[in-house]
Write a protein that holds these residues in place. Structure first.
Motif, mmCIF file in Angstrom:
data_model
loop_
_atom_site.group_PDB
_atom_site.id
_atom_site.type_symbol
_atom_site.label_atom_id
_atom_site.label_comp_id
_atom_site.label_asym_id
_atom_site.label_seq_id
_atom_site.Cartn_x
_atom_site.Cartn_y
_atom_site.Cartn_z
ATOM 1 N N SER A 11 0.834 -1.204 0.000
ATOM 2 C CA SER A 11 0.000 0.000 0.000
ATOM 3 C C SER A 11 0.868 1.254 0.000
ATOM 4 C CB SER A 11 -0.919 0.021 1.217
ATOM 5 O OG SER A 11 -1.787 -1.080 1.189
ATOM 6 N N GLN A 23 -7.380 0.184 0.126
ATOM 7 C CA GLN A 23 -7.501 -1.128 0.767
ATOM 8 C C GLN A 23 -8.719 -1.155 1.700
ATOM 9 O OE1 GLN A 23 -3.920 -2.256 2.739
ATOM 10 N NE2 GLN A 23 -4.765 -4.175 3.513
ATOM 11 N N ASP A 64 -5.931 -1.050 -4.743
ATOM 12 C CA ASP A 64 -5.354 -1.657 -3.547
ATOM 13 C C ASP A 64 -6.299 -2.739 -3.021
ATOM 14 O OD1 ASP A 64 -3.965 -2.278 -1.283
ATOM 15 O OD2 ASP A 64 -3.661 -0.199 -0.651
ATOM 16 N N GLU A 65 -5.969 -3.971 -3.285
ATOM 17 C CA GLU A 65 -6.757 -5.134 -2.867
ATOM 18 C C GLU A 65 -8.245 -4.981 -3.210
ATOM 19 O OE1 GLU A 65 -5.817 -6.763 0.909
ATOM 20 O OE2 GLU A 65 -3.742 -6.114 0.858
HETATM 21 MG MG LIG Z 1 -1.949 -2.794 2.250
#
Ligand SMILES: [Mg+2]
Ligand SMILES: Nc1ncnc2c1ncn2[C@@H]1O[C@H](COP(=O)(O)OP(=O)(O)O)[C@@H](O)[C@H]1O
Lengths: 355, 260, 308
Positions: free
Chosen positions: B49, B91, B182-183
Motif C-alpha cells: 500500500s 484497501q 489496492d486489494e
Molecule cells: Mg496494504
C-alpha cells in the motif's frame, strides 16, 4: 391525492436534479412561501413578528452558515457569533462612512468582511482537523469581540462599543415597521437559503462533503483540501455575517460586541445539532426550536403551576434541557429533527399501503 | 497470452520510505508500461500500500526518483497526481459515507468541472449544463459496472462488495490513464471476485487504462496480470511475468511457501 | 527585573492550574479517545458541590461550620459526587457513541457541559460563593524580605499541591497495574485487554481520577477567585494548553500549562497597556492558533501521517 412520486417519471437528468423532485413537495414549498410572504404579515401581531419570526429567520440563517462549515464541510466552529459581529459592525460602518450607500450593498459588504475574517481564522484548518479547530475558532470568538470593544473606531466611539443601526430605506420604501422588517428579513433569508441549497447539491457541495467524509480520498481524486476548506470557511462566515447584520438592523436595532458572545455561538451550534447537521431546512427547524424553547417553558410553567418561572431557575433549566437534548439527539438521531421530518415523509410515501 | 505493451509510463527508481524508525520501503525500483496490468504482491506489512501511496503522492519517499511520462517529478501532492490522470481505490474502503452512490461517483469528475461556487449558487445555464453533461458520463460508468439499481442509495447502506465496486466507479469516472487498485477483491466471495476481475480486464481492454493492482489471491494474480512485483519487508524480492515469479525460489521461500 | 520575575512567576503559578485542568482532558483522551470538553464544567461542578456541602452540612449534622470535620466530610461527598458523575457520563453518554466520529464525541461533551452546569447551579444556586481553604493569600515573607518580590503564598502552596498531584499520577501510571493498562489502552485497545483489565473498568477508573483532578483544581481555583460560573471560562484555557502540549502527553500538559500561564501574564503586563488591556482573554487562543499553523502536532507529539 397521495403523497408519492407514482406517475411522475423523470424523463431527463435535469428533472432528476430539482430541489423538490416530488410534485407534492413543490406545491408544499410554494404554498409555504405564499403563506410566509402574503399571509403572515397580515395575521401576525407585533409580538410574533418581532420576538419569534424575525429572530427565528435570522438565527436560522446563522445556523445555515454554521451548517455549511460544520454539517457539510465537517469543520467544527465555536465562533459563529463572532462572525455575526463582524457582519453587523461591518455593515454599520459601511452605512456610516459611505454616504448614500444602499442598505443591501452595505449588507453584502458586511458579509464579505466576515468572509475575509473567516478565511483568516480558517487557516489552521489546513493543518488540523475536527475538534482541534475548535481552539482556532475560540480564538476568533474572543479576539474579535475584544477588538470591537477596545477599538472605538468600529462603533464610532460610542461607549463600550454599542452601535445603533441606521434606519433602512430601500428605493424609497421605509423598513421601520415590524411587518416591513419581517418581509425584508424573509426575502434575504429565503434567497440565501436557496443559493445554499444550490451550492450543496452541486459540485461545490460534493467537494465539501467529500472533505468532511474522507479527506485523504478527496485529495486523491483531485480535490484541493486547502481551497475547499477555506471556501467553506468564507461562505459560512459570509452567511453568519449577513445574519449578524440582520440581527442588528432588523431585530434588535441596538447591539454591542459582548452580545455576540460564546454563549450565542454555542446556541447556534445547538440549533444545527438539534435541527439537523448537514440539512438546510434543519438549520431553520433548529433555530425555531431554540428560540421558542424558553417561550414554551414559560407557557408550560404558567399553565401547570400558575406562575412564571423565576429567571434564575429558567436559565438553569434551559441549560439542562439544551444539554440533555444535545446528548439525546447525538445518541439517538444524529441527523436531528430534519431527519425525523424526512422519515415521516417516507412513511407517508408508503401510506396507506406500507408494502 | 503474449500482449504488446507501450513505453514505460512510470519509472520508480530506488525508492525508500520511512515512518520514524519503521522502514516501509527500502531501495525499490520497478516500472510500469503503458496498457499493462502490473501486480504487486507480498505478505501483510510488506509495503504494498505504501508503494501505491508513493505513486500518487499521499506519501513522500525520503529517497528515490519517480519518473512519470518521461519527466522526473518533484514532491507531488495527491491532487496533482489526480490531475495527471492517476486514480485509485483503497484497501480500506474510502468512500464518502454521507453521500449517495451517484454523488460519490460524481466527485470523481470534479477535476473536469469548470464552473465555480457562484455558478453553482445560481444553478442556472452553464452550471446546470455542465452538471448534466457530467451526469451522462457518470451514468455510463454506472452502466459499465452494473450498479444502476443503487445509484440513489447512500453508500453506507451498501454491502461490502458493492461498496468496492462504487469505489472503482468513482476512480473510473475520472477517466484515468493510470489506475491503482489496492486489494480490490479482498473480502469478496468467489462470484464477486469473478465480476471484479471481469471489470478490471474490461477497463484495461476497452479504455486502454494501465493498471497497478495489489492482490493476495494468487489465482487472480496469475490470471490477469502481465507482470508481478514481489515485496517482502519493504524490499523487492522478485519481478517478472507471473509464471517466472511463481517459480522463483526466493519468492516461494518468503511468500508463497508460508501461509499468510 | 524583579517586577518581570514577579509577573513571570505569578503566570507560571496560574499556569499550574491550567495544567491541572488539562491533565483531566489528557487522562480521558488517552483512555477513551474522547476529547472531553466538559472537563471545565466538571471543575465548576466539583467546586460548587464542595462549597454547597460545607454550607449545608453544619445544619444537617450539627458540626461546627468551618471545622475540619465539615471540610473533610464535604470533600468526601464532593469526591463521591464526581465519581458518580464520571461513571454515569461514561455509561450513559459515551458508551452508546463508541466508534463514532471524534467530532460527534466532542459535540456530545459540549452538551454535557451545559447539562452539568445547569444541574450544578440548579442544585446549589447561581450566586458567587467564597471558598476558604484556610490558606491566606499573603506574600511569601521570605521572598519579600530578601528579594523584594511579591509572590502569593496561596499560589505557591497551590502549585505545590498540584505538583504533588502530578507526581502521584505519574507514579500511578508507571508502577500500578491500572497505570500500565491505561498506557496500553492509549496505544492499542487490544493490547490493553491482554493486560487483563477490562476496558470498561479502565474507563470507570479514568473518569473517577479525572473527577478527582477536577475537584482539586476546583478547590484551588474556587479559593482563589470565588466559586462562580466564570470558572468555566478559565477552564477553557486548558484547550490552548493541550494544543501546545499535545493531547496525550502528561508532561506536555504541564509544560503547556506553564507556557500559557506565563506568556499570557507577561503579555498582559507588557503588551496590554498599549492596546487597552484585557488581552489575557484571547492571548492563549491566538498563541495556540499560531502554534497550530507551525507545529500542529504539538511540542511533543510526533508527526502523524494518516494511514490509507
Ligand atoms: Mg496494504
Ligand atoms: N501512515 C503510516 N504511518 C506509520 N507507519 C505506516 C504508515 N503507513 C504504513 N506504515 C507502515 O509501513 C509498513 C508497510 O505498510 P503497508 O504499506 O500498509 O503494507 P501492506 O500494504 O503491504 O500490507 C508497515 O510496517 C506499516 O505499519
Amino acid at each position: 391525492m397521495f403523497y408519492r412520486e407514482a406517475g411522475q417519471f423523470k424523463a431527463s437528468y435535469q428533472n432528476d436534479q430539482q430541489i423538490f423532485p416530488i410534485r407534492q413537495d413543490q406545491i408544499g414549498f410554494i404554498a409555504l412561501m405564499g403563506f410566509l410572504f402574503l399571509v403572515v404579515p397580515f395575521i401576525a401581531n407585533q409580538y410574533w413578528l418581532q420576538a419569534v419570526l424575525i429572530p427565528v429567520l435570522i438565527f436560522g440563517l446563522a445556523a445555515l452558515g454554521l451548517n455549511i462549515l460544520t454539517g457539510y464541510a465537517g469543520q467544527l466552529s465555536l465562533g459563529s457569533a463572532a462572525f455575526m459581529a463582524v457582519g453587523a459592525f461591518g455593515t454599520y460602518n459601511f452605512m456610516l462612512r459611505i454616504d448614500g450607500i444602499p442598505f443591501l450593498v452595505a449588507l453584502l459588504l458586511g458579509g464579505l468582511c466576515a468572509a475575509a475574517i473567516g478565511i483568516l481564522f480558517g487557516l489552521p484548518s489546513l493543518r488540523i482537523k475536527g475538534f482541534y479547530l475548535a481552539v482556532a475558532t475560540l480564538a476568533a470568538q474572543f479576539f474579535i469581540v475584544w477588538v470591537l470593544v477596545k477599538f472605538g473606531w468600529f462603533s464610532n466611539y460610542s461607549s463600550s462599543g454599542v452601535i445603533t443601526a441606521q434606519h433602512v430605506n430601500i428605493l424609497g420604501v421605509d423598513f421601520r415597521s415590524p411587518e416591513m422588517k419581517y418581509l425584508l428579513t424573509l426575502t434575504v433569508v429565503v434567497v440565501m437559503a436557496l443559493l445554499a441549497k444550490n451550492m450543496v447539491r452541486s459540485s461545490t457541495g460534493r467537494k465539501w462533503m467529500a472533505v468532511r467524509d474522507m479527506d485523504v480520498a478527496a485529495e486523491v481524486i483531485g480535490i484541493r483540501l486547502m481551497r475547499t476548506k477555506l471556501q467553506a470557511f468564507a461562505i459560512s462566515s459570509f452567511y453568519c455575517g449577513v445574519a449578524g447584520a440582520l440581527y442588528a438592523y432588523m431585530y434588535l436595532g441596538t447591539v454591542e460586541p459582548e452580545g455576540f458572545n460564546l454563549d450565542m455561538s454555542f446556541r447556534i451550534l445547538f440549533m444545527i445539532i438539534i435541527g439537523g447537521v448537514g440539512s438546510i431546512m434543519g438549520s431553520f427547524i433548529g433555530a425555531a426550536f431554540i428560540v421558542l424553547l424558553p417561550v414554551f417553558l414559560n407557557v408550560a410553567f404558567h399553565s401547570t403551576i400558575g406562575a412564571y418561572v423565576p429567571a434564575d431557575l429558567a436559565s438553569n433549566l434551559e441549560l439542562i434541557i439544551f444539554g440533555a437534548l444535545i446528548i439525546f439527539f447525538l445518541i439517538v438521531e444524529p441527523h436531528g429533527l430534519a431527519r425525523l421530518w424526512q422519515l415521516t415523509k417516507e412513511k407517508l410515501r408508503l401510506w396507506p399501503f406500507p408494502h | 497470452m503474449a500482449r504488446e505493451f507501450g513505453d514505460v509510463i512510470i519509472d520508480l527508481q530506488n525508492i525508500s520510505l520511512r515512518f520514524g524508525g519503521v522502514k516501509a520501503l527500502t531501495d525499490i525500483s520497478f516500472n510500469v508500461r503503458e496498457h499493462e496490468i502490473r501486480a504487486i504482491i507480498g505478505p501483510n506489512g510488506a509495503g504494498k500500500s505504501s508503494m501505491l501511496n508513493v505513486i500518487n503522492g499521499v506519501y513522500h519517499p525520503q529517497e528515490g526518483k519517480i519518473i512519470f511520462h518521461g519527466q522526473e517529478r518533484q514532491k507531488m501532492e495527491p491532487y496533482e497526481a489526480a490531475s495527471q490522470g492517476i486514480a485509485r481505490t483503497f484497501q480500506n474502503i474510502a468512500l464518502f459515507k454521507g453521500m449517495t452512490v451517484l454523488d460519490n461517483i460524481m466527485t470523481g469528475r470534479n477535476l473536469m468541472m469548470k464552473t465555480n461556487f457562484l455558478h453553482h449558487a445560481l444553478f442556472w445555464g452553464k452550471a446546470q449544463r455542465e452538471e448534466i453533461e457530467h451526469r451522462k458520463k457518470v451514468e455510463e460508468v454506472i452502466e459499465f459496472l452494473e450498479i444502476q439499481s443503487i445509484r440513489k442509495t447512500p453508500v453506507g447502506r451498501l454491502p461490502y462488495g458493492l461498496q468496492k465496486r462504487v469505489e472503482l466507479a468513482r476512480a473510473l469516472a475520472a477517466e484515468p490513464n493510470l489506475l491503482l487498485l489496492d486489494e480490490p477483491m479482498a473480502g469478496m466471495n468467489v462470484e464477486e471476485k469473478q465480476d471484479m476481475c471481469r471489470f478490471i480486464l474490461d477497463v484495461n481492454d476497452q479504455f486502454g487504462t494501465t493498471i497497478v493492482l495489489i492482490e493476495h489471491d494468487m489465482g487472480v494474480v496469475m490470471d490477469i496480470s502481465d507482470r508481478v512485483v514481489v515485496l517482502d519487508y519493504g524490499k523487492k524480492i522478485g519481478d517478472g511475468p507471473p509464471d517466472e515469479v511463481k517459480n522463483d525460489p526466493k519468492v516461494i521461500d518468503a511468500y508463497l511457501g508460508t501461509s499468510h | 527585573m524583579t517586577f518581570f520575575l514577579e509577573v513571570l512567576i505569578g503566570g507560571l503559578l496560574s499556569g499550574v492550574l491550567y495544567a491541572l485542568v488539562a491533565l483531566g482532558f489528557v487522562l480521558i483522551f488517552k483512555a477513551s479517545g474522547v476529547f472531553n470538553f466538559a472537563q471545565g464544567a466538571m471543575v465548576f461542578f466539583a467546586a460548587l458541590t464542595f462549597v454547597g456541602f460545607t454550607e449545608v452540612l453544619p445544619g444537617w449534622t450539627g458540626l461546627a461550620p468551618g471545622s475540619g470535620a465539615v471540610f473533610w466530610l464535604a470533600f468526601i461527598l464532593a469526591l463521591s459526587s464526581m465519581i458518580v458523575l464520571g461513571i454515569a457520563t461514561e455509561r450513559v453518554v459515551l458508551r452508546p457513541l463508541v466508534n463514532q466520529a471524534p467530532i460527534t464525541l466532542f459535540m456530545v461533551t459540549i452538551g454535557l457541559t451545559f447539562f452539568i452546569e445547569g444541574v450544578a447551579q440548579g442544585i446549589w444556586g447561581s450566586h458567587v460563593r467564597r471558598l476558604d481553604l484556610g490558606i491566606e493569600d499573603v506574600p511569601v515573607m521570605f521572598l519579600l524580605d530578601n528579594f523584594d518580590m511579591m509572590i502569593s503564598q496561596f499560589d505557591v502552596i497551590a502549585a505545590v499541591l498540584a505538583l504533588v498531584m502530578f507526581v502521584a499520577l505519574a507514579v500511578m501510571f508507571q508502577y500500578t497495574k491500572v497505570g500500565r493498562a491505561l498506557r496500553a489502552v492509549a496505544d492499542d485497545h487490544q493490547a490493553a485487554l491482554s493486560v487483563g483489565i477490562p476496558l470498561k473498568h479502565i474507563w470507570a477508573i479514568v473518569w473517577s481520577v479525572a473527577g478527582f483532578v477536577a475537584l482539586i483544581a476546583g478547590l484551588i481555583w474556587g479559593a482563589r477567585n470565588g466559586v462562580q460560573f466564570a470558572l468555566t471560562f478559565t477552564a477553557l484555557k486548558a484547550l490552548p494548553v493541550l494544543i501546545l502540549g499535545g493531547f496525550t502527553s502528561v508532561p506536555g500538559a504541564i509544560i503547556g500549562g506553564l507556557i500559557i500561564g506565563a506568556s499570557e501574564k507577561v503579555a498582559e503586563v507588557y503588551l496590554g497597556p498599549y492596546v487597552g488591556g484585557g488581552i489575557e482573554g484571547w492571548f492563549p487562543y491566538i498563541l495556540a492558533m499560531l502554534f497550530l499553523l507551525v507545529r500542529p502536532e504539538g511540542l511533543f507529539g510526533e508527526k502523524h501521517i494518516d494511514r490509507v
